[in-house]
Motif scaffolding. Structure first.
Motif, PDB file in Angstrom:
ATOM      1  N   PHE A 185      -2.257 -29.838 -28.451  1.00  0.00           N
ATOM      2  CA  PHE A 185      -1.296 -29.954 -29.544  1.00  0.00           C
ATOM      3  C   PHE A 185      -1.228 -31.331 -30.201  1.00  0.00           C
ATOM      4  O   PHE A 185      -0.564 -31.503 -31.220  1.00  0.00           O
ATOM      5  N   GLN A 186      -1.914 -32.330 -29.618  1.00  0.00           N
ATOM      6  CA  GLN A 186      -1.626 -33.708 -30.009  1.00  0.00           C
ATOM      7  C   GLN A 186      -1.910 -34.021 -31.484  1.00  0.00           C
ATOM      8  O   GLN A 186      -1.204 -34.799 -32.092  1.00  0.00           O
ATOM      9  N   TRP A 187      -2.921 -33.411 -32.053  1.00  0.00           N
ATOM     10  CA  TRP A 187      -3.239 -33.711 -33.459  1.00  0.00           C
ATOM     11  C   TRP A 187      -2.836 -32.592 -34.403  1.00  0.00           C
ATOM     12  O   TRP A 187      -3.098 -32.665 -35.602  1.00  0.00           O
ATOM     13  N   LEU A 188      -2.217 -31.553 -33.879  1.00  0.00           N
ATOM     14  CA  LEU A 188      -1.739 -30.464 -34.746  1.00  0.00           C
ATOM     15  C   LEU A 188      -0.384 -30.830 -35.353  1.00  0.00           C
ATOM     16  O   LEU A 188       0.417 -31.533 -34.737  1.00  0.00           O
ATOM     17  N   THR A 189      -0.142 -30.356 -36.565  1.00  0.00           N
ATOM     18  CA  THR A 189       1.219 -30.432 -37.080  1.00  0.00           C
ATOM     19  C   THR A 189       2.066 -29.410 -36.322  1.00  0.00           C
ATOM     20  O   THR A 189       1.543 -28.504 -35.673  1.00  0.00           O
ATOM     21  N   GLU A 190       3.379 -29.570 -36.423  1.00  0.00           N
ATOM     22  CA  GLU A 190       4.251 -28.576 -35.789  1.00  0.00           C
ATOM     23  C   GLU A 190       3.952 -27.186 -36.347  1.00  0.00           C
ATOM     24  O   GLU A 190       3.908 -26.207 -35.604  1.00  0.00           O
ATOM     25  N   SER A 197       0.974 -25.790 -34.832  1.00  0.00           N
ATOM     26  CA  SER A 197       1.191 -25.402 -33.432  1.00  0.00           C
ATOM     27  C   SER A 197       1.909 -24.051 -33.337  1.00  0.00           C
ATOM     28  O   SER A 197       1.845 -23.376 -32.317  1.00  0.00           O
ATOM     29  N   ARG A 198       2.586 -23.681 -34.407  1.00  0.00           N
ATOM     30  CA  ARG A 198       3.243 -22.358 -34.444  1.00  0.00           C
ATOM     31  C   ARG A 198       2.261 -21.264 -34.856  1.00  0.00           C
ATOM     32  O   ARG A 198       2.597 -20.078 -34.818  1.00  0.00           O
ATOM     33  N   LEU A 229      -1.286 -20.897 -33.834  1.00  0.00           N
ATOM     34  CA  LEU A 229      -2.549 -21.084 -33.121  1.00  0.00           C
ATOM     35  C   LEU A 229      -3.478 -19.901 -33.392  1.00  0.00           C
ATOM     36  O   LEU A 229      -3.031 -18.769 -33.541  1.00  0.00           O
ATOM     37  N   ARG A 241      -4.676 -20.188 -28.462  1.00  0.00           N
ATOM     38  CA  ARG A 241      -3.593 -19.554 -27.708  1.00  0.00           C
ATOM     39  C   ARG A 241      -4.055 -19.215 -26.283  1.00  0.00           C
ATOM     40  O   ARG A 241      -3.312 -19.385 -25.316  1.00  0.00           O
ATOM     41  N   ALA A 299      -2.583 -20.705 -22.882  1.00  0.00           N
ATOM     42  CA  ALA A 299      -2.116 -19.827 -21.801  1.00  0.00           C
ATOM     43  C   ALA A 299      -2.694 -20.265 -20.461  1.00  0.00           C
ATOM     44  O   ALA A 299      -2.003 -20.265 -19.436  1.00  0.00           O
TER      45      ALA A 299
END
Lengths: 127, 127, 127, 127
Positions: free
Chosen positions: C58-63, C66-67, C69, C74, C78
């Motif tokens: 998640f570190q370089w994804l925007t919020e 991240s919603r 994926l 995903r 998991a």
């Protein structure tokens, strides 16, 4: 002939380099007989804990908000970043690692691995 | 009249201080148009991820083993420590934090907070 | 009189509860003589390392990203979440902690601490 | 005709499964309008922060001490472990991940990857 008078001053610590910081931390641990607790395993745990405390400041902020911290938040962040650096330097001292040399070498690797013209603006590559 | 011969040398980067490292990282990000990804929130996440990678080296070692790494393990640790330092410096640059000054201030606080004669050898106090 | 025909099936493990998962992990460690490595200190380190691996996704994804994926991301999330749960359950077993009871108690505390009408939509309070 | 007397009872929440815990957390977030903050990115940061708080308990303990926590330390550990579980479940709900199924699958993989007879008692393999 007189001896020069030497006044013992409470000189504030000067910390002008990572090397000096490492020496001060070594002395700090030695004076307290804390070398016994400063195994690389424990120091690494402490470093990660401090990284978590730093992260707590940012967890509910938007990226935009994190770019515009108020003075309190920035001061708090600076203190947690200092804690990370202290444990990193202490660990480097115990493991006899030259932090700046290691960082310079890593940065050179990254320069080769991520050529500017190939990865410009790309979120695909790691950065 | 001849042009002087210019030999293009592969000059290794010199990194002699944290300040210089921060400048090199700023340039690295600028050349790749990666400032957009380098919010303090994201950089802090990356720092914590690297701390975790460092910790992976030590998780199943005894403290004694962590004090006696072989060359491969020590090299691997140095590289992960470098990654932590790179993100810490990049974050300091973005947040305009003076890392060495913050660390020196924290160390002075710790000197006051944990007087050597009171905490010597004690596992009770935080160290 | 005939013996009943018994078909040896490759029965997949059933894991229908945290309690059962803890038993399976206990057996897994016992069979490998790994209890010696499973001190709470080490298990906690491993848990934190897995949390870091999850965070790397998640570190370089925007919020927003991240919603949303994709399937690969995903699935990867998991698997890292599973690793976190495995070490958490193993740790709960070694420390004899009832995870669901502890979580229910914490949730009740949070219900009292953050009354809905007071904190609704607020980024100020911790959540 | 009299109205029936209704006694308002403070019924403690029952949490008998991960599924139920996820539902309670979903409701908790909905009542507070906190879904907006609960991006997987943010929840993962919070999970890692809680893992760090758990780790703080163990950082200066020997492995032996970590196996023999006093009641206060064990209670404190249980609360931090609960926090990890809460964020893990909330994240699973938002990402629609079946935690127990993912953990069972991972455990089966580990059973194949680390045959008991090959790795017994060995610190070389990951565990």
């Amino acid at each position: 002939m007189n001896e020069p008078i030497i006044i013992q001053q409470a000189v504030p610590m000067k910390t002008s380099s990572l090397t000096q910081l490492q020496q001060q931390l070594r002395e700090f641990a030695r004076e307290r007989d804390w070398e016994q607790f400063h195994s690389p395993k424990n120091l690494c745990m402490a470093l990660t804990v401090e990284a978590g405390e730093l992260q707590e400041i940012f967890q509910w902020l938007t990226e935009e908000q994190s770019r515009n911290l108020d003075d309190d938040q920035r001061m708090q962040a600076a203190q947690e970043m200092a804690d990370v650096l202290l444990y990193l330097c202490r660990m480097a001292d115990v493991l006899d690692v030259d932090l700046l040399a290691a960082a310079a070498s890593k940065l050179e690797n990254n320069n080769r691995r991520y050529p500017a013209e190939e990865v410009r603006g790309s979120a695909e590559k790691r950065r």
